[in-house]
Design a protein around this motif. Structure first.
Motif, PDB file in Angstrom:
ATOM      1  N   GLU A 188       0.834  -1.207   0.000  1.00  0.00           N
ATOM      2  CA  GLU A 188       0.000   0.000   0.000  1.00  0.00           C
ATOM      3  C   GLU A 188       0.869   1.257   0.000  1.00  0.00           C
ATOM      4  O   GLU A 188       1.921   1.290   0.672  1.00  0.00           O
ATOM      5  N   PRO A 189       0.461   2.322  -0.692  1.00  0.00           N
ATOM      6  CA  PRO A 189       1.245   3.562  -0.745  1.00  0.00           C
ATOM      7  C   PRO A 189       1.504   4.174   0.627  1.00  0.00           C
ATOM      8  O   PRO A 189       2.503   4.844   0.846  1.00  0.00           O
ATOM      9  N   GLU A 190       0.627   3.890   1.582  1.00  0.00           N
ATOM     10  CA  GLU A 190       0.800   4.434   2.934  1.00  0.00           C
ATOM     11  C   GLU A 190       2.041   3.833   3.607  1.00  0.00           C
ATOM     12  O   GLU A 190       2.642   4.448   4.487  1.00  0.00           O
ATOM     13  N   ILE A 191       2.427   2.618   3.185  1.00  0.00           N
ATOM     14  CA  ILE A 191       3.660   1.999   3.715  1.00  0.00           C
ATOM     15  C   ILE A 191       4.864   2.804   3.231  1.00  0.00           C
ATOM     16  O   ILE A 191       5.781   3.126   3.998  1.00  0.00           O
ATOM     17  N   ALA A 192       4.855   3.166   1.964  1.00  0.00           N
ATOM     18  CA  ALA A 192       5.962   3.956   1.402  1.00  0.00           C
ATOM     19  C   ALA A 192       6.007   5.330   2.055  1.00  0.00           C
ATOM     20  O   ALA A 192       7.084   5.890   2.291  1.00  0.00           O
ATOM     21  N   ASP A 193       4.822   5.872   2.402  1.00  0.00           N
ATOM     22  CA  ASP A 193       4.791   7.195   3.061  1.00  0.00           C
ATOM     23  C   ASP A 193       5.423   7.098   4.444  1.00  0.00           C
ATOM     24  O   ASP A 193       6.231   7.947   4.833  1.00  0.00           O
ATOM     25  N   LEU A 194       5.095   6.043   5.179  1.00  0.00           N
ATOM     26  CA  LEU A 194       5.688   5.839   6.512  1.00  0.00           C
ATOM     27  C   LEU A 194       7.206   5.682   6.380  1.00  0.00           C
ATOM     28  O   LEU A 194       7.979   6.300   7.130  1.00  0.00           O
ATOM     29  N   ALA A 195       7.646   4.902   5.409  1.00  0.00           N
ATOM     30  CA  ALA A 195       9.096   4.692   5.218  1.00  0.00           C
ATOM     31  C   ALA A 195       9.786   6.004   4.868  1.00  0.00           C
ATOM     32  O   ALA A 195      10.877   6.305   5.373  1.00  0.00           O
ATOM     33  N   ALA A 196       9.154   6.814   4.049  1.00  0.00           N
ATOM     34  CA  ALA A 196       9.752   8.113   3.666  1.00  0.00           C
ATOM     35  C   ALA A 196       9.891   9.006   4.891  1.00  0.00           C
ATOM     36  O   ALA A 196      10.908   9.701   5.063  1.00  0.00           O
ATOM     37  N   PHE A 197       8.897   8.965   5.765  1.00  0.00           N
ATOM     38  CA  PHE A 197       8.981   9.766   7.001  1.00  0.00           C
ATOM     39  C   PHE A 197      10.110   9.240   7.893  1.00  0.00           C
ATOM     40  O   PHE A 197      10.942  10.009   8.394  1.00  0.00           O
ATOM     41  N   LEU A 198      10.176   7.921   8.067  1.00  0.00           N
ATOM     42  CA  LEU A 198      11.236   7.329   8.901  1.00  0.00           C
ATOM     43  C   LEU A 198      12.616   7.645   8.312  1.00  0.00           C
ATOM     44  O   LEU A 198      13.550   8.011   9.036  1.00  0.00           O
ATOM     45  N   GLY A 223      14.403  14.237  14.716  1.00  0.00           N
ATOM     46  CA  GLY A 223      13.049  14.715  14.404  1.00  0.00           C
ATOM     47  C   GLY A 223      12.978  14.928  12.899  1.00  0.00           C
ATOM     48  O   GLY A 223      13.969  14.758  12.190  1.00  0.00           O
ATOM     49  N   ALA A 224      11.832  15.299  12.378  1.00  0.00           N
ATOM     50  CA  ALA A 224      11.719  15.532  10.929  1.00  0.00           C
ATOM     51  C   ALA A 224      10.488  16.392  10.656  1.00  0.00           C
ATOM     52  O   ALA A 224       9.573  16.471  11.480  1.00  0.00           O
ATOM     53  N   GLU A 225      10.506  17.036   9.502  1.00  0.00           N
ATOM     54  CA  GLU A 225       9.329  17.763   9.018  1.00  0.00           C
ATOM     55  C   GLU A 225       8.843  17.009   7.781  1.00  0.00           C
ATOM     56  O   GLU A 225       9.661  16.612   6.947  1.00  0.00           O
ATOM     57  N   TYR A 226       7.530  16.769   7.677  1.00  0.00           N
ATOM     58  CA  TYR A 226       7.058  15.876   6.617  1.00  0.00           C
ATOM     59  C   TYR A 226       5.644  16.246   6.213  1.00  0.00           C
ATOM     60  O   TYR A 226       4.866  16.740   7.037  1.00  0.00           O
ATOM     61  N   THR A 227       5.295  16.019   4.952  1.00  0.00           N
ATOM     62  CA  THR A 227       3.933  16.262   4.456  1.00  0.00           C
ATOM     63  C   THR A 227       3.263  14.930   4.110  1.00  0.00           C
ATOM     64  O   THR A 227       3.789  14.158   3.309  1.00  0.00           O
ATOM     65  N   ILE A 228       2.128  14.705   4.731  1.00  0.00           N
ATOM     66  CA  ILE A 228       1.395  13.438   4.570  1.00  0.00           C
ATOM     67  C   ILE A 228       0.823  13.331   3.150  1.00  0.00           C
ATOM     68  O   ILE A 228       0.342  14.328   2.588  1.00  0.00           O
ATOM     69  N   MET A 229       0.856  12.126   2.598  1.00  0.00           N
ATOM     70  CA  MET A 229       0.324  11.923   1.229  1.00  0.00           C
ATOM     71  C   MET A 229      -1.186  12.134   1.188  1.00  0.00           C
ATOM     72  O   MET A 229      -1.857  12.067   2.228  1.00  0.00           O
ATOM     73  N   PRO A 230      -1.762  12.367   0.015  1.00  0.00           N
ATOM     74  CA  PRO A 230      -3.218  12.536  -0.086  1.00  0.00           C
ATOM     75  C   PRO A 230      -3.950  11.222   0.190  1.00  0.00           C
ATOM     76  O   PRO A 230      -3.395  10.149  -0.029  1.00  0.00           O
ATOM     77  N   ASP A 231      -5.198  11.356   0.612  1.00  0.00           N
ATOM     78  CA  ASP A 231      -5.999  10.166   0.939  1.00  0.00           C
ATOM     79  C   ASP A 231      -6.680   9.630  -0.333  1.00  0.00           C
ATOM     80  O   ASP A 231      -7.635  10.225  -0.843  1.00  0.00           O
ATOM     81  N   ARG A 232      -6.202   8.489  -0.800  1.00  0.00           N
ATOM     82  CA  ARG A 232      -6.692   7.933  -2.074  1.00  0.00           C
ATOM     83  C   ARG A 232      -8.120   7.392  -1.957  1.00  0.00           C
ATOM     84  O   ARG A 232      -8.883   7.401  -2.918  1.00  0.00           O
ATOM     85  N   ILE A 233      -8.493   6.936  -0.737  1.00  0.00           N
ATOM     86  CA  ILE A 233      -9.835   6.372  -0.551  1.00  0.00           C
ATOM     87  C   ILE A 233     -10.864   7.499  -0.483  1.00  0.00           C
ATOM     88  O   ILE A 233     -11.936   7.435  -1.082  1.00  0.00           O
ATOM     89  N   VAL A 234     -10.533   8.565   0.227  1.00  0.00           N
ATOM     90  CA  VAL A 234     -11.436   9.731   0.283  1.00  0.00           C
ATOM     91  C   VAL A 234     -11.588  10.317  -1.118  1.00  0.00           C
ATOM     92  O   VAL A 234     -12.707  10.617  -1.557  1.00  0.00           O
ATOM     93  N   ALA A 235     -10.480  10.417  -1.855  1.00  0.00           N
ATOM     94  CA  ALA A 235     -10.545  10.957  -3.229  1.00  0.00           C
ATOM     95  C   ALA A 235     -11.489  10.120  -4.083  1.00  0.00           C
ATOM     96  O   ALA A 235     -12.374  10.649  -4.764  1.00  0.00           O
ATOM     97  N   ALA A 236     -11.354   8.807  -4.004  1.00  0.00           N
ATOM     98  CA  ALA A 236     -12.193   7.917  -4.835  1.00  0.00           C
ATOM     99  C   ALA A 236     -13.655   7.958  -4.389  1.00  0.00           C
ATOM    100  O   ALA A 236     -14.566   7.805  -5.196  1.00  0.00           O
ATOM    101  N   THR A 237     -13.872   8.202  -3.091  1.00  0.00           N
ATOM    102  CA  THR A 237     -15.256   8.318  -2.596  1.00  0.00           C
ATOM    103  C   THR A 237     -15.955   9.508  -3.238  1.00  0.00           C
ATOM    104  O   THR A 237     -17.093   9.415  -3.698  1.00  0.00           O
TER     105      THR A 237
END
Ligand code: EPZ
Length: 417
Positions: A188-198, A223-237
């Motif tokens: 899932e893309p959210e896994i890649a987002d978590l890895a990018a933050f880490l 620490g880090a500054e990070y921007t969360i990816m867009p929500d693909r499920i909300v977008a598709a809804t």
């Protein structure tokens, strides 16, 4: 408790900025407990589940400040390794803190996460993997007690590409001694987002988003500054809502590259869709046509989270479609409510046979879980007459100000207490 009142039959027409991804911000907030310093997270959606996660962080001793859609977490005051029963019952996905708490302090005490309306939600894959990393685990009076003198990297094979288990392994191995590999990781893309933050915190993770992930342990994280990816499920809804009302919608701040399976279904059903970086334009071209079968699968397959909102759209499309729910065992709870609106849907085990009818009719509806509740909104928007949806607190878990976003697109929708 609030309700949504929707006067249906009005084509959606307008623009919506897509919120940050709930299923990315939750594990990323959990990961901040491992940070050596403050973390600044942008594009954090204002959701009930995010509020609950903030509460868990505060109970663990962290400070959390919100400025609009930016959340600042300072983990310096971290002083507890326990997530108590009331918080775990309020949000079972708090189990994602397990790996992070163990990395931070070598132990964790969390209440057993129960099931939820869509299924039993076992965590056997999480616990099996943590044991392979050197965590001793025992259960006592409904609590899971974890201890790890030293976390040691190892090769882990997941029997099923579990999203939560993949995330917990990453969080538990990021500062372990040596290297950890995850075979059959969730993609899932959210896994890649978590890895990018880490990795922004100094971790050394490669392959996230593929089924083979490598985590090289590091001494500590900053620490880090990070921007969360867009929500693909909300977008598709929202795309489904526009298609179901014969409307036209522009989504901004979206990530079409994470939505391939869902956009493909919408196009196959007859909607015209154009994408460019960050925007998705959908224009309905009259009554949709159902495709033969839709099976929910792990990413990049058709996501289980969009099954119910898309079924609401299918309810008035031409022809018959079979939805097969392969991920969760009880994810058809919205069907009874759609049938009350005049839908023709028959459930047989993990399959739901949807025969499109010309029109649904507004009525009193009850949301019983997050995505099923969103499905009722999609159905009510396209229905003839007025619908009154209770159980809106479920919808607020994952959709930021849903009535405002839709009203900005011409929908006749309002929230009443
Ligand atoms: C995440 O849940 C999402 N939640 C879910 O979104 C999403 O539906 C799911 O992934 C699948 O994409 C968050 O990210 C907070 P899994 P998760 O572990 O991690 C079985 C929403 O609506 N399983 O991939 O719990 C499990 O029973 C929510 O936003 C085990 O058997 O999903 C299920 O059948 C709902 N043992 C399947 O795997 C385990 O140890 C998928 O679960 C773990 C999971």
């Amino acid at each position: 408790m609030s309700k949504l009142i929707i006067d249906g039959g009005v084509p959606l027409l307008g623009e919506i900025r897509v919120q940050g991804a709930k299923n990315s911000v939750l594990p990323i907030l959990a990961a901040t407990v491992i940070a050596g310093d403050k973390c600044v997270l942008h594009n954090c959606p204002r959701l009930r589940d995010v509020d609950k996660t903030d509460l868990v962080l505060e109970r663990l001793g962290c400070t959390v400040e919100r400025h609009g859609n930016t959340v600042i977490v300072d983990p310096d005051g971290f002083c507890s390794c326990e997530i108590c029963d009331d918080l775990m019952r309020a949000m079972r996905s708090s189990i994602i803190f397990l790996g992070a708490i163990i990395t931070r302090c070598g132990e964790a005490r969390v209440s057993m996460p129960g099931g939820c309306p869509i299924g039993l939600r076992p965590i056997d894959l999480h616990l099996k993997a943590l044991k392979e990393l050197g965590v001793s685990i025992h259960e006592e009076h409904g609590y899971i007690i974890c201890r790890a003198k030293k976390l040691k990297g190892t090769d882990i094979h997941l029997d099923f590409p579990s999203v939560g288990a993949t995330e917990n392994i990453m969080l538990a191995s990021v500062c372990a001694e040596g290297t950890t590999t995850i075979l059959n990781a969730a993609r899932e893309p959210e896994i890649a987002d978590l890895a990018a933050f880490l990795n922004a915190m100094g971790a050394r993770i490669t392959g996230a988003g593929s089924s083979f992930v490598t985590i090289r342990g590091v001494k500590k994280l900053s620490g880090a500054e990070y921007t969360i990816m867009p929500d693909r499920i909300v977008a598709a809804t929202y795309l489904a809502a526009a298609a179901a009302t014969d409307g036209e919608i522009f989504l901004t701040g979206a990530d079409p590259s994470s939505m391939g399976a869902m956009l493909h279904v919408l196009r196959e059903m007859g909607a015209r869709i154009n994408v460019s970086s960050g925007t998705i334009h959908l224009k309905s071209r009259g009554r949709l046509k159902n495709i033969h079968i839709l099976r929910t699968m792990p990413y990049p397959g058709f996501p289980t989270d969009i099954q119910s909102p898309f079924m609401a759209m299918s309810a008035t499309a031409e022809g018959t479609v079979v939805y097969v729910e392969n991920i969760f065992e009880n994810r058809f709870r919205h069907v009874d409510e759609l049938v009350r609106m005049g839908a023709d849907i028959k459930v047989e085990g993990r399959s739901a046979v949807v025969s499109g009818v010309k029109t649904l009719y507004g009525t009193r509806l009850v949301a019983r879980e997050l995505r099923g509740g969103a499905a009722l909104v999609v159905a009510a928007l396209g229905a003839e007459g007025t619908s009154e949806i209770s159980g809106v607190e479920y919808i607020d878990r994952g959709y930021e100000e849903i009535e405002k976003s839709l009203a900005d697109c011409n929908a006749c929708i309002r929230r009443v207490q």
